[in-house]
Write an enzyme that holds these catalytic residues in place. Structure first.
Site, PDB file in Angstrom:
ATOM      1  N   TYR A 104      54.985 -38.498 -56.159  1.00 30.68           N
ATOM      2  CA  TYR A 104      56.234 -38.798 -55.458  1.00 30.68           C
ATOM      3  C   TYR A 104      57.403 -38.239 -56.259  1.00 30.68           C
ATOM      4  O   TYR A 104      57.281 -37.191 -56.868  1.00 30.68           O
ATOM      5  CB  TYR A 104      56.346 -40.302 -55.163  1.00 30.68           C
ATOM      6  CG  TYR A 104      57.289 -40.535 -54.018  1.00 30.68           C
ATOM      7  CD1 TYR A 104      57.014 -39.995 -52.766  1.00 30.68           C
ATOM      8  CD2 TYR A 104      58.469 -41.230 -54.179  1.00 30.68           C
ATOM      9  CE1 TYR A 104      57.894 -40.143 -51.710  1.00 30.68           C
ATOM     10  CE2 TYR A 104      59.357 -41.391 -53.123  1.00 30.68           C
ATOM     11  CZ  TYR A 104      59.063 -40.845 -51.893  1.00 30.68           C
ATOM     12  OH  TYR A 104      59.934 -40.984 -50.849  1.00 30.68           O
ATOM     13  N   LYS A 175      54.831 -41.502 -49.699  1.00 29.36           N
ATOM     14  CA  LYS A 175      55.150 -42.924 -49.557  1.00 29.36           C
ATOM     15  C   LYS A 175      53.896 -43.738 -49.245  1.00 29.36           C
ATOM     16  O   LYS A 175      53.677 -44.822 -49.808  1.00 29.36           O
ATOM     17  CB  LYS A 175      56.191 -43.119 -48.448  1.00 29.36           C
ATOM     18  CG  LYS A 175      57.636 -42.919 -48.909  1.00 29.36           C
ATOM     19  CD  LYS A 175      58.127 -44.109 -49.721  1.00 29.36           C
ATOM     20  CE  LYS A 175      59.465 -43.839 -50.385  1.00 29.36           C
ATOM     21  NZ  LYS A 175      60.620 -44.039 -49.535  1.00 29.36           N
TER      22      LYS A 175
END
Length: 565
Positions: A104, A175
């Site tokens: 991420y 996510k």
């Protein structure tokens, strides 16, 4: 949960041979047992050695370390995810602090920019505007049938990088990886989606390898009708799903949230998730500084939907601590590229207009020009908290930080923009400019700062501390909506887990190695709030804790038994 007991429960599988090896949710690779290799026609398709998942993790980690750039490591991890999801999440679990910045932020930003170059294998759904009359069919085509969590983007505001078109798909994938790694949501229940409504990025439109719809973005009624068609199709296919809006542009983010939050179980992580993790961090920082949130004066740089969402959550907490709404709002100063938001500024958006300062109340301020700059606000309002959500690097200058420190002995400074290239100030500089006095939390990961022989840990004010716990709490409780009270409960649970607030030393936020337990704690408080607010069925605390554990997926291999379709 007892890993050994859980691993003994068999799964009944209709697939065999090469098809089974191509199924990421079920593939074990070299860990298929001798019996399974015989039963599922795998003999000869795998090397002779039968390995444990620990041995596979060791090999995968060595290979990971052989890549020298973060982008190469990102591509490698995504390849494992697309090959063997159980191994992928076991590897993440073993090296979460090291790998979270790879899967991420900040690395995912570069992966989004280069999505069409590094694309290997399809994951999730690409719903393009020209195919808007076939959305129901597309949802039926999803490889996962029992979807419980969707993250959807239209790719227009990817981190601080702007319009990336379908390259924004990297964000929902990342996510949802964190929903699983941090919050225990089974990958079998998750679905990343990108709404391909075109792009206004000329680099993408002129790129011969760009894989999205080559068309300027649709807007207005056409855009809203397309999103409505998507939402209605989702409600028909998975009526109880939790849907997270992600990285929509400011002009769409708040209107979409307002339109749909009472029609299905949804939230916007950029607005509400960012607000919840920031509020939790601020509550903890206030306690660590020997005060309460109601005592703080807070200045924001960035008055978009994210900044205003954070401000509204802070105001709600100040009211809970005893201030009136008016008193709380006088403590919030919102600064954007035109200066401080006041009641004399034209063309404010609806959500900004509630956060203006009355110009008459500022009559005694000494300012350098008609427009009130960030430095003017710091000089005159004497803020104790400075929050950056501008997406513009370097705007927390030395002059601003030193001016703030001259009025506040223990300033709380939070440069939250990401990726790292967009941060308002480097934590090392903030520590130096405040002689080690500042409490610092950033939006991107930074190494601890050494100052005059003392080590200062830098908390990453990462939404990953919040949204996985919200998702787990929604699934465990069966909540029908995500309410403001549930988000407030998540913030308070996060604040309670702060080592600095609890022990007087350490980081403002928990270590990432503890994030799964933090997610469980947040899930429990979120679920309790859902029950109190009537959006979930009342149960005992014991039943709720059992539901949380039941929904917490763990990356272990279970034995397989053969069945037919």
């Amino acid at each position: 949960m007892d890993l050994e007991h859980e691993s003994k429960r068999p799964l009944y599988i209709p697939y065999a041979g090469p098809i089974l090896l191509e199924f990421p949710l079920l593939n074990k690779g070299s860990a298929f047992s001798e019996e399974e290799r015989n039963t599922f026609n795998l003999n000869g398709l795998l090397p002779e050695a039968i390995e444990t998942i620990e041995e596979q993790v060791e090999r995968a980690y060595r290979q990971f370390c052989d890549f020298h750039s973060a982008t190469e490591q990102h591509i490698y991890l995504r390849n494992i995810q697309d090959t063997n999801e159980t191994l992928f999440y076991r590897l993440l679990r073993s090296h979460l602090s090291e790998m979270m910045p790879i899967i991420y932020t900040p690395t995912v930003g570069e992966a989004c920019e280069h999505f069409s170059y590094i694309y290997r294998r399809a994951r999730g759904l690409f719903i393009a505007y020209p195919n808007r009359d076939r959305i129901d069919d597309m949802l039926q085509n999803a490889t996962k049938q029992n979807v419980k969590v969707i993250v959807v983007t239209d790719g227009e505001r990817i981190l601080g990088l702007g319009d990336q078109g379908i390259g924004g798909m990297g964000i929902p994938i990342g996510k949802l990886s964190l929903y699983t790694a941090c919050g225990g949501i089974s990958p079998a229940y998750t679905l990343p989606v990108v709404l391909d409504v075109g792009t206004n990025n000329p680099q993408r439109l002129n790129d011969p390898l760009y894989m999205g719809w080559r068309h300027p973005r649709i807007t207005g009624d056409e855009y809203n009708a397309f999103v409505e068609e998507f939402i209605q199709a989702v409600k028909r296919r998975w009526p109880d799903v939790l849907l997270q809006f992600e990285d929509f542009a400011q002009k769409n983010a708040m209107p979409l949230l307002s339109r749909y939050r009472d029609r299905l179980c949804c939230f916007n992580d950029d607005i509400q998730g960012t607000a919840a993790v920031t509020l939790g961090s601020l509550i903890a920082a206030s306690h660590a500084a020997g005060s309460r949130l109601r005592d703080q004066t807070i200045t924001f740089l960035g008055a978009g939907s994210a900044g205003c969402g954070i401000a509204e959550q802070i105001i709600a907490q100040m009211i809970a601590e005893g201030l009136s709404d008016e008193e709380a709002r006088t403590r919030i100063f919102m600064v954007d590229r035109f200066g401080l938001l006041t009641d004399r500024l034209p063309n404010l958006l609806d959500f900004q207009s509630r956060l203006v300062q009355k110009r008459q109340a500022l009559a005694g301020w000494q300012t350098e020009s008609e427009g009130i700059s960030l430095l003017d606000v710091v000089r005159n309002a004497h803020p104790t908290v400075l929050i950056g959500v501008s997406g513009q690097p370097g705007l927390f200058s030395e002059a601003i930080v030193r001016e703030m420190h001259s009025h506040c002995p223990r300033p709380i400074i939070m440069p939250l923009s990401n990726p790292t290239s967009r941060v308002e100030a480097r934590p090392e500089d903030i520590i130096n400019w405040t002689d080690g006095a500042a409490l610092v939390a950033s939006g991107s990961p930074f190494e601890p700062v050494l100052y005059q022989g003392e080590r200062y840990p830098i908390a990453q004010c990462n939404n990953a501390y919040i949204f996985p716990g919200i998702g787990l709490g929604v699934l465990a409780s069966g909540a029908r909506r995500v309410t403001d009270g549930m988000l407030m409960a998540a913030s308070r649970a996060l604040a309670d887990s702060s080592p600095l607030a609890r022990d007087g030393h350490g980081s403002l936020l928990p270590d990432l190695k503890d994030i799964q337990q933090v997610s469980r704690d947040i899930a429990f408080q979120v679920a309790k709030a859902a029950q109190r607010q009537g959006v979930a069925v009342q149960t005992s605390d014991e039943a709720l804790l059992q539901a949380i554990e039941h929904n917490f997926w763990l990356p272990i291999y279970r034995s397989y038994k053969r069945t037919s379709f």
